[in-house]
Design a protein around this motif. Structure first.
Motif: not given
Length: 270
Positions: A256-270
């Motif tokens: 769960v934490g790995g998936a969340l981190q990936a989503a958060l980092l991706s959203s920051q680049k958007a």
């Protein structure tokens, strides 16, 4: 600061992300519902290859992602994959190697997995991932200030989170206490190795948590790892100013934490 956290939470995240948790004995993955912090469907696990070289592990990760992506609920290929790894991770590069082949040291894990999978991958230390999951969805949800998530297992893993933001790679299991690396005396494996009962183990944990409490004055301790299932045997014996409670997400926390981190980092680049 609290307003900043709310802004980050309000950013548009994908509904689901694949999370992969790499361990010394097994590599497991799941599709994570990011609204609820739950795994959708069954986890998929493949034993960690021996030797656990970068190429061999990357191949297993690719197999797991392919299987999860083929499911009807699998996220599209433009959604990043989150991977946890048992090492210090600095800008995607492994700076240590715990329970995996030493050839991982100084490997750009982000770049390797991104190349092999042909899609964006974000890698995070395994204990950091568990901490993020607990603060977002589990025992530390809504808690501001310093929250320390301590995992008791083969060693002592730790995640340092302040006002919902991760301070990465806090290796608090390697604090020196009474001339010893703390995890050599207070980990779950140390209790089994030394054949001590829960009361004696609580004495060791008291020494460890009192020291960490003095150094960081946290608002909350969350205790994870497999031994957290037996928390009633030792947590009530601890005398601390800081509340100390068991983790809630158990073995799903890394995915769960790995998936969340990936989503958060991706959203920051958007």
């Amino acid at each position: 600061m609290a307003k900043d956290i709310e802004k980050k939470k309000s950013r548009k995240l994908p509904p689901s992300v694949i999370g992969i948790d790499i361990g010394g004995t097994g590599i497991k993955g799941g599709i994570v519902d990011l609204e609820k912090g739950l795994i959708v469907g069954e986890r998929f696990r493949i034993p960690t290859p021996k030797p656990s070289t970068p190429e061999a592990v990357a191949d297993v990760v690719a197999q797991i992602v392919a299987e999860l992506s083929s499911r009807p609920e699998g996220p599209p290929a433009d959604v990043p994959v989150g991977v946890t790894f048992p090492a210090i991770i600095q800008h995607g590069v492994a700076r240590s190697a715990a329970n995996v082949d030493k050839s991982w040291v100084d490997t750009d894990v982000d770049a390797l997995f991104t190349t092999v999978l042909g899609r964006d991958v974000h890698v995070i230390n395994d204990a950091d991932a568990a901490g993020l999951a607990e603060v977002r969805y589990g025992a530390g949800k809504g808690k501001l200030g310093t929250v320390l998530v301590i995992t008791l297992g083969t060693g002592i893993g730790s995640a340092f989170i302040f006002d919902g933001k991760l301070v990465p790679n806090a290796e608090l299991g390697h604090l020196e206490i009474d001339g010893h690396d703390a995890e050599t005396k207070a980990s779950a494996v140390a209790r089994e190795r030394d054949g001590i009962d829960w009361d004696e183990y609580a004495v060791r944990l008291q020494r460890y948590f009192s020291h960490v409490e003095f150094l960081f004055s946290p608002e909350l301790f969350i205790v994870g790892g497999g031994i957290s299932k037996r928390s009633g045997e030792y947590l009530p014996s601890l005398n601390l100013r800081t509340p100390i409670i068991p983790a809630q997400l158990k073995n799903h926390a890394g995915i769960v934490g790995g998936a969340l981190q990936a989503a958060l980092l991706s959203s920051q680049k958007a």
